[in-house]
Motif scaffolding. Structure first.
Motif, PDB file in Angstrom:
ATOM      1  N   LEU A  35     -32.913  67.941  61.648  1.00 27.65           N
ATOM      2  CA  LEU A  35     -33.270  67.044  62.743  1.00 27.65           C
ATOM      3  C   LEU A  35     -32.043  66.640  63.551  1.00 27.65           C
ATOM      4  CD1 LEU A  35     -35.860  64.758  60.903  1.00 27.65           C
ATOM      5  CD2 LEU A  35     -36.339  66.492  62.641  1.00 27.65           C
ATOM      6  N   SER A  36     -30.899  66.444  62.867  1.00 26.25           N
ATOM      7  CA  SER A  36     -29.676  66.063  63.579  1.00 26.25           C
ATOM      8  C   SER A  36     -29.220  67.166  64.520  1.00 26.25           C
ATOM      9  CB  SER A  36     -28.565  65.747  62.567  1.00 26.25           C
ATOM     10  OG  SER A  36     -28.921  64.637  61.771  1.00 26.25           O
ATOM     11  N   MET A  37     -29.431  68.416  64.099  1.00 28.00           N
ATOM     12  CA  MET A  37     -29.051  69.534  64.965  1.00 28.00           C
ATOM     13  C   MET A  37     -29.933  69.598  66.205  1.00 28.00           C
ATOM     14  SD  MET A  37     -28.357  72.454  62.057  1.00 28.00           S
ATOM     15  CE  MET A  37     -28.055  73.741  63.277  1.00 28.00           C
ATOM     16  N   MET A  38     -31.186  69.157  66.071  1.00 27.55           N
ATOM     17  CA  MET A  38     -32.124  69.177  67.204  1.00 27.55           C
ATOM     18  C   MET A  38     -31.994  67.940  68.084  1.00 27.55           C
ATOM     19  SD  MET A  38     -35.468  70.397  65.033  1.00 27.55           S
ATOM     20  CE  MET A  38     -36.581  70.065  66.387  1.00 27.55           C
ATOM     21  N   ALA A  39     -31.437  66.847  67.541  1.00 28.56           N
ATOM     22  CA  ALA A  39     -31.431  65.563  68.248  1.00 28.56           C
ATOM     23  C   ALA A  39     -30.395  65.536  69.368  1.00 28.56           C
ATOM     24  CB  ALA A  39     -31.169  64.430  67.263  1.00 28.56           C
ATOM     25  N   GLN A  40     -30.682  64.699  70.345  1.00 23.98           N
ATOM     26  CA  GLN A  40     -29.756  64.400  71.431  1.00 23.98           C
ATOM     27  C   GLN A  40     -29.526  62.895  71.436  1.00 23.98           C
ATOM     28  OE1 GLN A  40     -31.493  65.899  75.023  1.00 23.98           O
ATOM     29  NE2 GLN A  40     -31.673  67.998  74.266  1.00 23.98           N
ATOM     30  N   HIS A  41     -28.471  62.476  72.117  1.00 24.62           N
ATOM     31  CA  HIS A  41     -28.168  61.050  72.187  1.00 24.62           C
ATOM     32  C   HIS A  41     -28.633  60.486  73.531  1.00 24.62           C
ATOM     33  CE1 HIS A  41     -25.849  60.599  68.476  1.00 24.62           C
ATOM     34  NE2 HIS A  41     -25.428  61.842  68.704  1.00 24.62           N
ATOM     35  N   GLY A  42     -29.343  59.337  73.444  1.00 29.76           N
ATOM     36  CA  GLY A  42     -29.802  58.678  74.652  1.00 29.76           C
ATOM     37  C   GLY A  42     -28.687  57.931  75.351  1.00 29.76           C
ATOM     38  N   ALA A  43     -29.043  57.206  76.408  1.00 25.07           N
ATOM     39  CA  ALA A  43     -28.048  56.484  77.200  1.00 25.07           C
ATOM     40  C   ALA A  43     -27.322  55.426  76.379  1.00 25.07           C
ATOM     41  CB  ALA A  43     -28.729  55.834  78.406  1.00 25.07           C
ATOM     42  N   ASP A  44     -28.019  54.857  75.367  1.00 23.49           N
ATOM     43  CA  ASP A  44     -27.397  53.829  74.528  1.00 23.49           C
ATOM     44  C   ASP A  44     -26.771  54.419  73.262  1.00 23.49           C
ATOM     45  OD1 ASP A  44     -29.662  54.584  73.232  1.00 23.49           O
ATOM     46  OD2 ASP A  44     -30.421  52.550  72.879  1.00 23.49           O
ATOM     47  N   GLY A  45     -26.721  55.740  73.172  1.00 20.98           N
ATOM     48  CA  GLY A  45     -26.117  56.386  72.018  1.00 20.98           C
ATOM     49  C   GLY A  45     -27.047  56.608  70.849  1.00 20.98           C
ATOM     50  N   THR A  46     -28.309  56.139  70.958  1.00 18.41           N
ATOM     51  CA  THR A  46     -29.269  56.311  69.862  1.00 18.41           C
ATOM     52  C   THR A  46     -29.724  57.767  69.791  1.00 18.41           C
ATOM     53  OG1 THR A  46     -30.043  54.051  70.204  1.00 18.41           O
ATOM     54  CG2 THR A  46     -31.472  55.523  68.930  1.00 18.41           C
ATOM     55  N   PRO A  47     -29.730  58.367  68.597  1.00 16.02           N
ATOM     56  CA  PRO A  47     -30.227  59.739  68.477  1.00 16.02           C
ATOM     57  C   PRO A  47     -31.706  59.828  68.855  1.00 16.02           C
ATOM     58  CG  PRO A  47     -29.020  59.083  66.510  1.00 16.02           C
ATOM     59  CD  PRO A  47     -29.228  57.846  67.319  1.00 16.02           C
ATOM     60  N   GLN A  48     -32.044  60.816  69.670  1.00 15.19           N
ATOM     61  CA  GLN A  48     -33.422  61.043  70.088  1.00 15.19           C
ATOM     62  C   GLN A  48     -33.797  62.479  69.761  1.00 15.19           C
ATOM     63  OE1 GLN A  48     -33.929  60.218  74.228  1.00 15.19           O
ATOM     64  NE2 GLN A  48     -33.317  58.079  74.082  1.00 15.19           N
ATOM     65  N   LEU A  49     -34.965  62.619  69.187  1.00 19.77           N
ATOM     66  CA  LEU A  49     -35.473  63.949  68.895  1.00 19.77           C
ATOM     67  C   LEU A  49     -36.490  64.304  69.968  1.00 19.77           C
ATOM     68  CD1 LEU A  49     -35.577  66.339  66.925  1.00 19.77           C
ATOM     69  CD2 LEU A  49     -37.429  65.149  65.733  1.00 19.77           C
ATOM     70  N   HIS A  97     -37.546  64.049  47.674  1.00 19.23           N
ATOM     71  CA  HIS A  97     -36.298  64.003  46.926  1.00 19.23           C
ATOM     72  C   HIS A  97     -35.109  63.942  47.874  1.00 19.23           C
ATOM     73  CE1 HIS A  97     -38.375  64.641  43.198  1.00 19.23           C
ATOM     74  NE2 HIS A  97     -38.954  65.749  43.662  1.00 19.23           N
ATOM     75  N   GLN A  98     -33.985  63.490  47.327  1.00 23.00           N
ATOM     76  CA  GLN A  98     -32.772  63.331  48.117  1.00 23.00           C
ATOM     77  C   GLN A  98     -32.350  64.653  48.753  1.00 23.00           C
ATOM     78  OE1 GLN A  98     -30.785  60.371  48.627  1.00 23.00           O
ATOM     79  NE2 GLN A  98     -30.001  61.741  50.201  1.00 23.00           N
ATOM     80  N   ASN A  99     -32.409  65.768  47.992  1.00 25.74           N
ATOM     81  CA  ASN A  99     -31.966  67.048  48.550  1.00 25.74           C
ATOM     82  C   ASN A  99     -32.893  67.518  49.673  1.00 25.74           C
ATOM     83  OD1 ASN A  99     -34.058  67.484  46.793  1.00 25.74           O
ATOM     84  ND2 ASN A  99     -33.269  69.419  45.984  1.00 25.74           N
ATOM     85  N   GLU A 100     -34.211  67.241  49.548  1.00 30.90           N
ATOM     86  CA  GLU A 100     -35.146  67.602  50.614  1.00 30.90           C
ATOM     87  C   GLU A 100     -34.855  66.781  51.872  1.00 30.90           C
ATOM     88  OE1 GLU A 100     -39.150  68.785  48.095  1.00 30.90           O
ATOM     89  OE2 GLU A 100     -38.748  66.672  48.527  1.00 30.90           O
ATOM     90  N   ALA A 101     -34.569  65.502  51.665  1.00 29.06           N
ATOM     91  CA  ALA A 101     -34.256  64.639  52.806  1.00 29.06           C
ATOM     92  C   ALA A 101     -32.965  65.074  53.482  1.00 29.06           C
ATOM     93  CB  ALA A 101     -34.156  63.190  52.359  1.00 29.06           C
ATOM     94  N   SER A 102     -31.986  65.491  52.692  1.00 27.15           N
ATOM     95  CA  SER A 102     -30.711  65.929  53.274  1.00 27.15           C
ATOM     96  C   SER A 102     -30.902  67.147  54.160  1.00 27.15           C
ATOM     97  CB  SER A 102     -29.710  66.240  52.156  1.00 27.15           C
ATOM     98  OG  SER A 102     -29.443  65.071  51.399  1.00 27.15           O
ATOM     99  N   LEU A 103     -31.715  68.094  53.696  1.00 30.33           N
ATOM    100  CA  LEU A 103     -31.992  69.279  54.512  1.00 30.33           C
ATOM    101  C   LEU A 103     -32.737  68.905  55.794  1.00 30.33           C
ATOM    102  CD1 LEU A 103     -33.045  71.834  51.737  1.00 30.33           C
ATOM    103  CD2 LEU A 103     -30.961  71.887  53.127  1.00 30.33           C
ATOM    104  N   ALA A 104     -33.738  68.014  55.637  1.00 31.21           N
ATOM    105  CA  ALA A 104     -34.493  67.584  56.814  1.00 31.21           C
ATOM    106  C   ALA A 104     -33.599  66.838  57.789  1.00 31.21           C
ATOM    107  CB  ALA A 104     -35.659  66.691  56.384  1.00 31.21           C
TER     108      ALA A 104
END
Length: 341
Positions: free
Chosen positions: A301-315, A290-297
């Motif tokens: 994940l965004s809080m755990m992710a870092q940005h690579g050299a090209d700016g792409t989010p990396q987990l 569901h949309q709300n489950e995806a929003s939480l996920a």
């Protein structure tokens, strides 16, 4: 005029003598090659393999030594007594002055059958050579293979790959302890079609690359017993590089594989995952979450992710294989098919 004819005759005689010496040398190396091939077949019989060849020929004069074998059948493979390899035609060729470097081709493909299933391929070709280390010391052997249209089947489950390549590196000496390499290999596969589609990634892996080193000796005997002895001695497979492209997902990882007490894969990896955001979108679109489950996920994940050299989010996260399942961090992702040896 007489002097010119004398020089011409001398030149012709010199060329004729050199050609005779070269022809004799080519015949000698062709004979030695046949002896080596025959000795190899005899050694396999001594080791319990039934290796038969319908015909054998050597030609290629003057610039090549070319070996052509037809009707190759090998029963009783090392570690797989019930296995069989069938190859209609195999050709290998090398320069007479460079017999430590060979090219080879299985132009009509081949098959491998065993208790684990069936492997078939349309074409195999490559190159094998000796490697020299510092000071021209023996540095082992190197082989590059490329294979087209591979099919692996077990029952009604079929996996296909449009093409694959393997670079195999053998050390100059066989390992005596678990930390010493038996071999190193780099495997690349493209357009891999899975037996079952995995939503939302789809049925086809775009590319897969594995770069690793098998450490520890593998003793003779049936495969299950040999692997158990290798495991008990501390044998591991070090994967220095894993590169996976599958639909919107990209994974880069490295880690170590072994076998647990039940002879199942046991692994620990450090992974960098890109494209997880597109996977969440696809899961929402397919109704899997569901949309709300995806929003939480997505938030987590965004809080755990870092940005690579090209700016792409990396987990960046640990990935483990244990107890018959694949885990990302503490989360159990999926079951791992049971290995049958």
């Amino acid at each position: 005029m007489f002097r010119f004819r004398s020089k011409l005759a001398l030149g012709v005689a010199t060329v004729a003598v050199l050609a005779a010496f070269y022809s004799a040398g080519w015949l000698f190396f062709a004979h030695r090659t046949r002896v080596v091939v025959d000795a190899y077949i005899a050694r396999q019989h001594d080791r319990g393999m039934n290796l038969s060849v319908a015909s054998q020929s050597i030609d290629g004069f003057p610039f090549w030594i070319a070996v052509r074998l037809t009707g190759i059948v090998a029963d009783g493979l090392p570690h797989v007594p019930d296995g069989r390899v069938t190859v209609p035609t195999a050709t290998a060729w090398a320069r007479p002055w460079h017999l430590d470097s060979w090219r080879f081709s299985l132009a009509r493909g081949g098959t491998i059958d065993g208790p684990q299933g069936h492997i078939g391929f349309d074409l195999l070709g490559g190159h094998a050579s000796a490697v020299l280390g510092p000071g021209a010391t023996p540095g082992g052997d190197l082989a590059d293979l490329h294979v087209d249209n591979i099919v692996l089947s077990q029952g009604d489950r079929v996996l296909k790959a449009a093409r694959a390549g393997v670079t195999l590196r053998l050390p100059p000496e066989a390992p005596k302890a678990h930390e010493e390499p038996l071999f190193s290999a780099t495997l690349e596969a493209h357009k891999v079609t899975l037996p079952t589609a995995v939503d939302p990634l789809g049925p086809e892996i775009d590319h897969l690359m594995l770069d690793g080193t098998w450490r520890g000796p593998l003793p003779p005997g049936k495969l299950a017993a040999a692997l158990a002895a290798w495991r008990d001695d501390g044998g591991t497979i070090e994967l220095q590089g894993i590169d996976l492209g599958w639909g919107p997902l990209t994974v880069n990882a490295d880690g170590t594989l072994a076998l647990d007490k039940d002879m199942q894969p046991l692994g620990a990896f450090s992974a960098r995952i890109m494209g997880y955001d597109a996977i969440l979108d696809a899961l929402i679109a397919s109704g899997r979450i569901h949309q709300n489950e995806a929003s939480l996920a997505r938030m987590g994940l965004s809080m755990m992710a870092q940005h690579g050299a090209d700016g792409t989010p990396q987990l960046k996260t640990p990935v483990t294989v244990q107890d018959g399942a694949l885990f990302m961090g503490p989360a159990r992702l999926m079951k791992v098919p049971k290995a049958v040896w």
